[in-house]
Write a protein that holds these residues in place. Structure first.
Motif, PDB file in Angstrom:
ATOM      1  N   VAL A  93     -29.287   1.660   4.124  1.00 36.04           N
ATOM      2  CA  VAL A  93     -28.289   1.833   3.067  1.00 36.04           C
ATOM      3  C   VAL A  93     -26.924   2.044   3.709  1.00 36.04           C
ATOM      4  N   ALA A  94     -25.972   1.221   3.344  1.00 33.98           N
ATOM      5  CA  ALA A  94     -24.607   1.359   3.854  1.00 33.98           C
ATOM      6  C   ALA A  94     -23.758   2.083   2.817  1.00 33.98           C
ATOM      7  N   LEU A  95     -23.194   3.195   3.199  1.00 31.74           N
ATOM      8  CA  LEU A  95     -22.318   3.958   2.321  1.00 31.74           C
ATOM      9  C   LEU A  95     -20.905   3.391   2.467  1.00 31.74           C
ATOM     10  N   PRO A 144     -26.390  -0.375 -16.859  1.00 31.73           N
ATOM     11  CA  PRO A 144     -26.515   0.806 -16.013  1.00 31.73           C
ATOM     12  C   PRO A 144     -27.833   1.522 -16.244  1.00 31.73           C
ATOM     13  N   VAL A 145     -28.381   2.082 -15.157  1.00 33.04           N
ATOM     14  CA  VAL A 145     -29.548   2.950 -15.253  1.00 33.04           C
ATOM     15  C   VAL A 145     -29.022   4.370 -15.443  1.00 33.04           C
ATOM     16  N   PHE A 168     -32.117  12.772  -7.715  1.00 33.14           N
ATOM     17  CA  PHE A 168     -32.898  11.706  -8.337  1.00 33.14           C
ATOM     18  C   PHE A 168     -32.045  10.464  -8.559  1.00 33.14           C
ATOM     19  N   ALA A 169     -30.816  10.647  -9.056  1.00 35.50           N
ATOM     20  CA  ALA A 169     -29.944   9.495  -9.302  1.00 35.50           C
ATOM     21  C   ALA A 169     -29.676   8.731  -8.013  1.00 35.50           C
ATOM     22  N   ASP A 187     -33.063   2.489  -4.581  1.00 35.79           N
ATOM     23  CA  ASP A 187     -34.325   1.788  -4.882  1.00 35.79           C
ATOM     24  C   ASP A 187     -35.536   2.471  -4.266  1.00 35.79           C
ATOM     25  N   GLU A 188     -35.475   3.779  -4.110  1.00 34.39           N
ATOM     26  CA  GLU A 188     -36.594   4.506  -3.507  1.00 34.39           C
ATOM     27  C   GLU A 188     -37.425   5.282  -4.518  1.00 34.39           C
TER      28      GLU A 188
END
Length: 324
Positions: A6-8, A169-170, A247-248, A254-255
């Protein structure tokens, strides 16, 4: 920072739990603690779109990170405004950026005004906010992030109306984020997994007891969470901490496993009694297309197992770097 692959890209800051400038200082300090320096941190709006700013130091401490105290970062805040960071970053990498919003939606609403195509240009968007058929945590019906700037939230949901399902959006709302209930044993497990020994955090401790853990990452997490544990106990919710944003973030990377329900979502902005309430039409009564995928189920145990695995690995790495 702790998730492989994951690239921040950047962090934008708005006022919420504390003022925006303090949020930016926290982000810079946490990036340095995690060995992730060089990530742009940009200030955005310091006030909501229309309502007066309300912050909540009583919930997360004067600095917004509980009892944790970190040295000032060497890196400075970006010269760019948060809106420019949103727009320019997403335009430069269409279809590749996932947005994660864990505070009020002010900056993103302003970015949508500057670039209405953001919903189509983003790979996806995850929002921590709202409450649907569930009590609020700020008013009887309103969740904190939305209640700080309800007008911004309303603009954001309106911008997604009619888009394809995979672009919606989720939304991680209270009914599922409050299930991510951190307890002292989770902090102890994290410390042991990091090779830092046990980490005692107990309701029997005096309020404000600070960690003596030699691992700086573990100590920071422990001190930050202790304040939040004490806050929940003060409000008769037990010695627990609801890790909404954890959690968000796992949804954004995607984990996390979760289920969603499509809904047409709107936000109340006019009523004195219910301002900030997120109203979701899950059955089509409004005859409007859905504009959100509201999380309806998740797996708290898996989230804590993953948190411990990820943060303990980061804590080990950072402690080794510190000792060199």
């Amino acid at each position: 920072m702790a998730t492989p692959g994951v690239a921040l890209e950047s962090i934008t800051c708005t006022a919420g739990n504390v003022g925006a400038a303090q949020v930016a200082a926290n982000n810079l300090a946490l990036l340095e603690l995690g060995g992730c320096e060089g990530v742009e941190v940009a200030l955005g709006s310091e006030v909501p779109l229309q309502v007066p700013l309300v912050t909540t130091e009583e919930t997360h401490g004067d600095q917004g990170i509980g009892y944790a105290v970190l040295p000032a970062a060497r890196q400075e805040v970006s010269a760019r405004h948060a809106v420019d960071v949103w727009v320019e970053t997403v335009r430069a990498s269409p279809g590749e950026i996932t947005g994660l919003i864990t505070g009020p939606l002010t900056n993103f609403a302003l970015a949508l005004r500057a670039e209405p195509r953001l919903p189509e240009l983003l790979r996806g968007l995850v929002i921590m906010g709202g409450a649907f058929n569930y009590p609020g945590n700020t008013t009887p019906v309103a969740e904190w992030n939305v209640s700080v700037d309800p007008h911004a939230a309303r603009e954001v949901f309106a911008a997604y109306r009619g888009l394809p399902e995979d672009k919606l959006p989720v939304v991680c709302a209270l009914e599922t984020t409050e299930r991510i209930e951190c307890r002292p044993e989770h902090i102890d497990r994290l410390s042991r997994a990091a090779g830092a020994g046990g980490e005692r955090v107990s309701p029997e401790d005096a309020a404000g007891t600070l960690s003596t853990n030699a691992n700086p990452v573990v100590a920071c997490v422990s001190d930050a969470l202790r304040f939040y544990l004490e806050f929940h106990r003060l409000h008769d919710q037990g010695y627990v901490a609801h890790l909404h944003d954890l959690f968000a973030a796992m949804v954004a990377t995607d984990e996390a496993r979760y289920t969603t329900r499509l809904a047409a979502v709107d936000v109340e902005t006019d009523s004195r009694l219910t301002i900030g309430q997120t109203v979701g039409d899950f059955t089509g009564m409004w005859r409007q297309p859905p504009n959100a995928r509201v999380v309806s189920g998740n797996h708290p145990g898996e989230c804590f197992d993953l948190m411990i695995a990820r943060l303990s690995a980061l804590a080990r790495t950072r402690d080794a770097a510190r000792r060199r």
